[in-house]
Design an enzyme around this catalytic site. Structure first.
Site, PDB file in Angstrom:
ATOM      1  N   HIS A 125       0.833  -1.221   0.000  1.00  7.65           N
ATOM      2  CA  HIS A 125       0.000   0.000   0.000  1.00  7.65           C
ATOM      3  C   HIS A 125       0.859   1.259   0.000  1.00  7.65           C
ATOM      4  O   HIS A 125       0.417   2.306   0.460  1.00  7.65           O
ATOM      5  CB  HIS A 125      -0.939   0.043   1.220  1.00  7.65           C
ATOM      6  CG  HIS A 125      -1.675  -1.234   1.468  1.00  7.65           C
ATOM      7  ND1 HIS A 125      -2.930  -1.487   0.968  1.00  7.65           N
ATOM      8  CD2 HIS A 125      -1.313  -2.347   2.153  1.00  7.65           C
ATOM      9  CE1 HIS A 125      -3.316  -2.689   1.347  1.00  7.65           C
ATOM     10  NE2 HIS A 125      -2.357  -3.244   2.057  1.00  7.65           N
TER      11      HIS A 125
ATOM     12  N   GLU B 172       9.286   7.728 -17.120  1.00  7.23           N
ATOM     13  CA  GLU B 172       7.909   8.165 -17.393  1.00  7.23           C
ATOM     14  C   GLU B 172       7.447   7.710 -18.775  1.00  7.23           C
ATOM     15  O   GLU B 172       6.302   7.299 -18.962  1.00  7.23           O
ATOM     16  CB  GLU B 172       7.810   9.691 -17.275  1.00  7.23           C
ATOM     17  CG  GLU B 172       7.985  10.170 -15.842  1.00  7.23           C
ATOM     18  CD  GLU B 172       8.175  11.672 -15.765  1.00  7.23           C
ATOM     19  OE1 GLU B 172       7.369  12.328 -15.110  1.00  7.23           O
ATOM     20  OE2 GLU B 172       9.118  12.211 -16.376  1.00  7.23           O
TER      21      GLU B 172
ATOM     22  N   LYS C 122      15.884  21.278 -12.313  1.00  8.61           N
ATOM     23  CA  LYS C 122      15.202  19.993 -12.468  1.00  8.61           C
ATOM     24  C   LYS C 122      16.063  18.922 -13.139  1.00  8.61           C
ATOM     25  O   LYS C 122      16.733  19.169 -14.126  1.00  8.61           O
ATOM     26  CB  LYS C 122      13.912  20.160 -13.298  1.00  8.61           C
ATOM     27  CG  LYS C 122      12.821  20.960 -12.626  1.00  8.61           C
ATOM     28  CD  LYS C 122      12.289  20.328 -11.341  1.00  8.61           C
ATOM     29  CE  LYS C 122      11.482  19.077 -11.559  1.00  8.61           C
ATOM     30  NZ  LYS C 122      10.191  19.341 -12.221  1.00  8.61           N
TER      31      LYS C 122
ATOM     32  N   SER D 139      14.511  20.651 -17.451  1.00  7.12           N
ATOM     33  CA  SER D 139      13.318  21.447 -17.694  1.00  7.12           C
ATOM     34  C   SER D 139      13.728  22.701 -18.452  1.00  7.12           C
ATOM     35  O   SER D 139      14.807  23.242 -18.239  1.00  7.12           O
ATOM     36  CB  SER D 139      12.680  21.826 -16.358  1.00  7.12           C
ATOM     37  OG  SER D 139      11.944  23.028 -16.485  1.00  7.12           O
TER      38      SER D 139
END
Ligand code: ARG
Length: 475
Positions: free
Chosen positions: A169, A303, A296, A290
């Site tokens: 979880h 992804e 970043k 970025s």
């Protein structure tokens, strides 16, 4: 007028590869709508391999001469060379790769070329080509998955002694060896490889000789073609042989499930490499920046792997829906199988190509993990099992430890920081041996049953995988 030469079509009739019956040329809009050459050119090698095997068989069965078969094979190899060199011309008026290659052959060989389609239909031809294509793809994907397994195994070997928290979880659950968790991926991708091998068995069946749907009245030898193309068996029913695409659905599914595994992995590592978790350091070469926020370092590769899994799942559905309304034998709908399948194969192949080196270049932040490993009462289950081992019923042990955890939480300490007196307050039989269950490392060491995370068992898993996967790869 009756010689074969005289019956060859006039140039005007050549407009349609299937000649005689038509009085009108194909509408240009239909040509554009129905072409598949823009994508089935990827079957060129398989089409040529199939045609050479077919020509040799025709010669052996006396349907063409040995010399004709030799010439056909030679010219087909020339055509292959031109295709590979980018010198072969494609045009939508020739519809698909089968007509392109056959018409190039005929343009060079005349009547000899016009014999290659003896006892053959594009229906069994495309089915054969696609199976050959999938068989090669399966073998490459298997290699890619094996390389990924080797990358995880190498990482597990480097991190053999590190204890990390494991989650259910997404809440801290129990401590495990980092190697144990990395090897969990080897298991999943190992099952994917099993499924590929299983799918390969049903792919590895020769449809050629099924003709359009009824087989052939000519004395062909399908087993001979089977042997030259390396198929394990020959499709036993021509109606089914020319139209079966089960193998395509199976492959699409195996790919989708492999991509789901990759996606789960990507998700986990995105989380583990956040500043908040700080468990993993991803290689910078596999991260991107970025355009506006200079600080970043984003996990775009992970992804994209996660994102690309979506289309492979959709492709399984597209194939199943494509097939569900088809009556027996070939229907043109089947042409739509290719782009879907190619996309799935390409997507998994590309994902594996970046996943393996990303794994190899990743490391754990050992200090950060170790500094917080005693947080979250990861050893609670270990203590509960120690109580069970001393004769306490499981439900009772669960309640006792639950109350002890509550006490530790209220004081902001770990279970191991509670005093003997506090332990005895919840369990009158408290003794020193029970303390041996406390602390993340000790909890891990006690998990010694088969398949658990104790160091000896994990070392065995590593040795087993090393044996199965061979020496470390350098992805
Ligand atoms: N391009 C077709 C396909 O991919 C080849 C088979 C065509 N057969 C036919 N009867 N029109 O399915």
């Amino acid at each position: 007028m009756s010689s074969a030469e005289n019956q060859s079509p006039s140039p005007a009739q050549h407009q349609k590869a299937w000649g005689g019956v038509f009085r009108e040329p194909t509408d240009k809009r239909v040509e554009l709508f129905s072409e598949s050459i823009s994508y089935d050119r990827r079957l060129a090698d398989d089409d040529i391999d199939g045609s050479i095997a077919h020509a040799r068989m025709l010669a052996q069965c006396g349907l063409v001469s040995v010399q004709e078969a030799d010439t056909i094979a030679q010219v087909l190899e020339e055509i292959r060379g031109e295709i590979h060199a980018g010198r072969f011309e494609y045009t939508v008026s020739k519809e698909d790769i089968h007509l392109h290659i056959e018409s190039a052959l005929t343009a060079r060989l005349g009547d000899t070329g016009r014999k290659i389609h003896t006892a053959r239909s594009r229906n069994d031809q495309v089915a054969t080509d696609l199976r050959l294509f999938c068989r090669r793809a399966i073998d490459r994907l298997d290699q890619g998955l094996a390389d990924l397994q080797r990358a995880f195994l190498g990482f597990a070997e480097r991190e053999q002694d590190l204890v990390i928290p494991a989650y259910t979880h997404l809440r801290r659950a129990q401590p495990v060896l980092a190697a144990h968790q990395l090897l969990a991926w080897c298991e999943k991708f190992g099952r994917d490889r099993d499924r590929l091998a299983d799918c390969r068995r049903r792919t590895n069946v020769l449809p050629l000789g099924s003709g359009a749907l009824a087989g052939s009245s000519l004395p062909i030898d399908r087993d001979r073609v089977r042997e030259s193309l390396g198929f394990a068996s020959v499709a036993a029913n021509s109606l089914d042989g020319a139209s079966d695409r089960d193998f395509a659905c199976e492959l699409a599914f195996v790919i989708a499930l492999s991509m789901v595994h990759l996606s789960q992995w990507a998700e986990e590592w995105i989380i583990y490499s956040t500043q908040e978790f700080g468990f993993l350091k991803l290689p910078e070469g596999f991260c991107t920046g970025s355009s506006i926020m200079p600080q970043k370092i984003n996990p775009d590769v992970l992804e994209l792997v996660r994102g690309k899994s979506a289309r492979t799942i959709g492709n399984v559905q597209a194939l199943l829906v494509l097939l569900k309304g088809l009556p027996t034998a070939y229907n043109r709908d089947l042409q739509e199988d290719k782009e879907t399948l190619f996309d799935s194969i390409d997507t998994l192949e590309a994902s594996l190509g970046v996943a393996a080196p990303l794994v190899t270049g990743t490391s754990f932040d050992r200090d950060r993990i170790t500094a917080t490993i005693e947080k979250g009462h990861l050893d609670a289950t270990s203590l509960m099992e120690a109580l069970i081992a001393q004769g306490v019923p499981q439900r009772t042990a669960h309640e006792i430890v639950g109350r002890l955890v509550r006490l530790a939480m209220s004081r902001g300490v770990a279970l191991a920081d509670l005093s003997d007196q506090e332990f005895s307050g919840e369990y009158t039989g408290w003794n020193d041996a029970l303390r041996g269950a406390l602390g993340a490392s000790r909890a891990v060491a006690r998990m010694a049953s088969f398949g658990s995370t104790a160091p000896a068992g994990v070392a065995e898993q590593i040795a087993g995988w090393r044996q199965r996967l061979g020496a470390a790869a350098t992805p």
